[in-house]
Design a protein around this motif. Structure first.
Motif, PDB file in Angstrom:
ATOM      1  N   LYS A   1      12.499 -21.947   1.355  1.00 43.50           N
ATOM      2  CA  LYS A   1      13.192 -22.895   0.489  1.00 43.50           C
ATOM      3  C   LYS A   1      14.225 -22.163  -0.356  1.00 43.50           C
ATOM      4  O   LYS A   1      13.918 -21.191  -1.044  1.00 43.50           O
ATOM      5  CB  LYS A   1      12.183 -23.608  -0.412  1.00 43.50           C
ATOM      6  N   GLY A   2      15.477 -22.617  -0.307  1.00 44.78           N
ATOM      7  CA  GLY A   2      16.551 -21.980  -1.056  1.00 44.78           C
ATOM      8  C   GLY A   2      17.273 -20.891  -0.293  1.00 44.78           C
ATOM      9  O   GLY A   2      18.268 -20.346  -0.782  1.00 44.78           O
ATOM     10  N   PHE A   3      16.786 -20.554   0.913  1.00 45.46           N
ATOM     11  CA  PHE A   3      17.457 -19.570   1.758  1.00 45.46           C
ATOM     12  C   PHE A   3      18.031 -20.281   2.974  1.00 45.46           C
ATOM     13  O   PHE A   3      17.652 -21.403   3.301  1.00 45.46           O
ATOM     14  CB  PHE A   3      16.474 -18.477   2.198  1.00 45.46           C
ATOM     15  N   THR A   4      18.937 -19.607   3.668  1.00 44.22           N
ATOM     16  CA  THR A   4      19.610 -20.265   4.779  1.00 44.22           C
ATOM     17  C   THR A   4      18.721 -20.398   6.002  1.00 44.22           C
ATOM     18  O   THR A   4      18.973 -21.244   6.853  1.00 44.22           O
ATOM     19  CB  THR A   4      20.888 -19.501   5.173  1.00 44.22           C
ATOM     20  N   ASP A   5      17.682 -19.562   6.140  1.00 40.54           N
ATOM     21  CA  ASP A   5      16.767 -19.680   7.271  1.00 40.54           C
ATOM     22  C   ASP A   5      15.694 -20.708   6.946  1.00 40.54           C
ATOM     23  O   ASP A   5      14.958 -20.562   5.964  1.00 40.54           O
ATOM     24  CB  ASP A   5      16.091 -18.334   7.572  1.00 40.54           C
ATOM     25  N   GLY A   6      15.575 -21.725   7.763  1.00 37.67           N
ATOM     26  CA  GLY A   6      14.539 -22.721   7.596  1.00 37.67           C
ATOM     27  C   GLY A   6      13.346 -22.417   8.473  1.00 37.67           C
ATOM     28  O   GLY A   6      13.259 -21.357   9.093  1.00 37.67           O
TER      29      GLY A   6
ATOM     30  N   ALA B   1      33.938  -3.898  -0.630  1.00 38.56           N
ATOM     31  CA  ALA B   1      32.924  -4.935  -0.473  1.00 38.56           C
ATOM     32  C   ALA B   1      33.578  -6.240  -0.038  1.00 38.56           C
ATOM     33  O   ALA B   1      34.660  -6.586  -0.518  1.00 38.56           O
ATOM     34  CB  ALA B   1      32.161  -5.138  -1.778  1.00 38.56           C
ATOM     35  N   PRO B   2      32.954  -6.998   0.849  1.00 40.68           N
ATOM     36  CA  PRO B   2      33.502  -8.303   1.233  1.00 40.68           C
ATOM     37  C   PRO B   2      33.309  -9.306   0.104  1.00 40.68           C
ATOM     38  O   PRO B   2      32.493  -9.106  -0.799  1.00 40.68           O
ATOM     39  CB  PRO B   2      32.669  -8.669   2.458  1.00 40.68           C
ATOM     40  N   ASP B   3      34.056 -10.392   0.158  1.00 40.23           N
ATOM     41  CA  ASP B   3      33.879 -11.454  -0.834  1.00 40.23           C
ATOM     42  C   ASP B   3      32.523 -12.143  -0.671  1.00 40.23           C
ATOM     43  O   ASP B   3      31.936 -12.611  -1.644  1.00 40.23           O
ATOM     44  CB  ASP B   3      35.004 -12.496  -0.704  1.00 40.23           C
ATOM     45  N   ASP B   4      32.046 -12.212   0.540  1.00 43.27           N
ATOM     46  CA  ASP B   4      30.749 -12.826   0.839  1.00 43.27           C
ATOM     47  C   ASP B   4      29.635 -11.847   0.457  1.00 43.27           C
ATOM     48  O   ASP B   4      29.619 -10.703   0.943  1.00 43.27           O
ATOM     49  CB  ASP B   4      30.699 -13.145   2.336  1.00 43.27           C
ATOM     50  N   PRO B   5      28.667 -12.239  -0.388  1.00 47.26           N
ATOM     51  CA  PRO B   5      27.621 -11.298  -0.802  1.00 47.26           C
ATOM     52  C   PRO B   5      26.507 -11.121   0.217  1.00 47.26           C
ATOM     53  O   PRO B   5      25.581 -10.333  -0.023  1.00 47.26           O
ATOM     54  CB  PRO B   5      27.075 -11.932  -2.081  1.00 47.26           C
ATOM     55  N   HIS B   6      26.565 -11.819   1.358  1.00 45.46           N
ATOM     56  CA  HIS B   6      25.445 -11.815   2.292  1.00 45.46           C
ATOM     57  C   HIS B   6      25.500 -10.640   3.282  1.00 45.46           C
ATOM     58  O   HIS B   6      25.253 -10.805   4.484  1.00 45.46           O
ATOM     59  CB  HIS B   6      25.374 -13.145   3.036  1.00 45.46           C
TER      60      HIS B   6
ATOM     61  N   ARG C   1      15.743 -11.890  -5.336  1.00 47.89           N
ATOM     62  CA  ARG C   1      14.422 -11.643  -4.771  1.00 47.89           C
ATOM     63  C   ARG C   1      14.407 -12.121  -3.325  1.00 47.89           C
ATOM     64  O   ARG C   1      14.837 -13.223  -3.011  1.00 47.89           O
ATOM     65  CB  ARG C   1      13.345 -12.380  -5.567  1.00 47.89           C
ATOM     66  N   LEU C   2      13.916 -11.258  -2.433  1.00 42.72           N
ATOM     67  CA  LEU C   2      13.767 -11.664  -1.054  1.00 42.72           C
ATOM     68  C   LEU C   2      12.632 -12.676  -0.926  1.00 42.72           C
ATOM     69  O   LEU C   2      11.726 -12.703  -1.768  1.00 42.72           O
ATOM     70  CB  LEU C   2      13.491 -10.454  -0.157  1.00 42.72           C
ATOM     71  N   PRO C   3      12.648 -13.509   0.109  1.00 43.60           N
ATOM     72  CA  PRO C   3      11.540 -14.445   0.292  1.00 43.60           C
ATOM     73  C   PRO C   3      10.257 -13.702   0.643  1.00 43.60           C
ATOM     74  O   PRO C   3      10.290 -12.602   1.225  1.00 43.60           O
ATOM     75  CB  PRO C   3      12.007 -15.313   1.460  1.00 43.60           C
TER      76      PRO C   3
ATOM     77  N   ARG D   1      25.439  -9.479   8.802  1.00 37.79           N
ATOM     78  CA  ARG D   1      25.251 -10.536   7.801  1.00 37.79           C
ATOM     79  C   ARG D   1      23.786 -10.958   7.770  1.00 37.79           C
ATOM     80  O   ARG D   1      23.111 -11.009   8.794  1.00 37.79           O
ATOM     81  CB  ARG D   1      26.140 -11.738   8.115  1.00 37.79           C
ATOM     82  N   SER D   2      23.305 -11.277   6.572  1.00 34.30           N
ATOM     83  CA  SER D   2      21.917 -11.668   6.400  1.00 34.30           C
ATOM     84  C   SER D   2      21.823 -12.982   5.646  1.00 34.30           C
ATOM     85  O   SER D   2      22.830 -13.550   5.214  1.00 34.30           O
ATOM     86  CB  SER D   2      21.152 -10.566   5.654  1.00 34.30           C
ATOM     87  N   PHE D   3      20.604 -13.478   5.482  1.00 31.62           N
ATOM     88  CA  PHE D   3      20.385 -14.777   4.845  1.00 31.62           C
ATOM     89  C   PHE D   3      20.154 -14.674   3.346  1.00 31.62           C
ATOM     90  O   PHE D   3      20.031 -15.689   2.673  1.00 31.62           O
ATOM     91  CB  PHE D   3      19.201 -15.495   5.508  1.00 31.62           C
TER      92      PHE D   3
END
Length: 334
Positions: free
Chosen positions: A208-213, A29-34, A99-101, A12-14
């Motif tokens: 900002k807008g991603f799960t990793d702060g 494919a899983p329901d989760d897109p991450h 788009r990736l950060p 799983r990724s952010f």
């Protein structure tokens, strides 16, 4: 079996994918897109999350354990003499559903000094699919003072950061090297094969807008030190051109994909049988991108392959031959 088809390995990724890996692989494919990455034949863990990221063979044995038990069989005597049981590369499929950060990876000197690793994270991308307007952000277009960069990151002035980067259009078939230190972001709508040094070292310039702060984006070093690994020099169109360029091979049906600046880190080849593609003996990962055919080792039965397959090839397989109406990307150590 000398040639080993590998199952998907999708930590799983952010950021979000768009289901392209699962469609390509022919799996649900899983329901989760991450789940936008497939770490292929990985002996590398997620930074700070071991054993997440490690690949297993079809029977469940970790690839790292199998290589450690028979390093010369897998990697060859010359490689083992130089690197021990370390394959020295990591191969991934990457599906950018957004788009990736903007982020950057440290080079080997920084990694040795601050992360206790002989490897940084130079990487390269072979584009498999791309939306018509797909781009990658690659390097700053002008010199950026250290204070200006630090202010952008601290205040998350993302528009200003992105405006200072080069937006490079990409399409299917392109191959691009991204040296360690260069700020970059893969744009939405890109599906690629990535080959890189075997680490998971990433400094987020944008979160900002991603799960990793910010607490997860500086490798535990603090941003002041982490930002010192960023290449703040301007990348002109001429310099960017030097990150592309395929080369001829002396083997039929094989085209080398990267310019020589990638040679200290890894190699990749495009395989298009004419009427065959000849593979020298080498530890490698083969990603079949189109069609179907057979991959035959010097000794032993041929393996039927089709688009979506990933195959781990040990050095002990000897010279191999790819036949059929098929295309593939072969990734291997330097």
């Amino acid at each position: 079996m000398a040639l080993t088809p590998l199952p998907a390995n999708t930590p799983r990724s952010f950021y979000r994918g768009a289901g392209r890996i699962h469609r390509f692989r022919g799996i649900a494919a899983p329901d989760d897109p991450h789940y936008p990455e497939d770490w292929i034949a990985s002996t590398t863990s997620r930074f700070g999350q071991a054993p997440v990221g490690l690949s297993t063979l079809p029977g469940g044995e970790p690839v790292a354990d199998a290589i450690a038990a028979r390093p010369e069989w897998w990697l060859g005597p010359a490689h083992v003499a130089a690197h021990g049981a370390d394959p020295t590369i990591l191969v991934k499929l990457l599906d950018a559903g957004q788009r990736l950060p903007l982020h950057v990876h440290p080079d080997r000197r920084f990694a040795r000094d601050h992360l206790a690793s002989p490897y940084g994270k130079s990487e390269a991308w072979v584009i498999v699919e791309a939306a018509p307007d797909a781009v990658v952000h690659l390097g700053f277009a002008r010199d950026v003072p250290a204070g200006e960069l630090a202010g952008w990151v601290a205040d998350q002035r993302i528009g200003e950061m992105l405006a200072a980067t080069n937006q490079v259009p990409v399409r299917a078939g392109d191959a691009v090297v991204c040296p360690a230190g260069v700020p970059h972001a893969i744009g939405e709508g890109v599906f690629l094969v990535e080959v890189q040094e075997p680490t998971d070292f990433s400094l987020l310039l944008e979160w900002k807008g991603f799960t990793d702060g910010p607490e997860g984006g500086h490798l535990g070093l603090g941003h002041d030190l982490a930002l010192s690994c960023v290449d703040r020099q301007g990348w002109t169109p001429e310099r960017l051109d030097g990150l592309r360029g395929t080369r001829a091979s002396d083997r039929p049906g094989v085209r080398r994909l990267f310019p020589d600046l990638a040679d200290p880190f890894f190699a990749a080849e495009r395989l298009r049988p004419d009427p065959t593609s000849a593979l020298e003996a080498a530890f490698s990962v083969v990603v079949v991108t189109a069609g179907s055919g057979t991959l035959a080792p010097a000794q032993g039965p041929p393996l039927a392959v089709r688009a979506g397959d990933t195959v781990l090839v040990p050095h002990a397989a000897g010279p191999c031959t790819l036949r059929g109406t098929v295309e593939a990307i072969r990734c291997k150590p330097a």
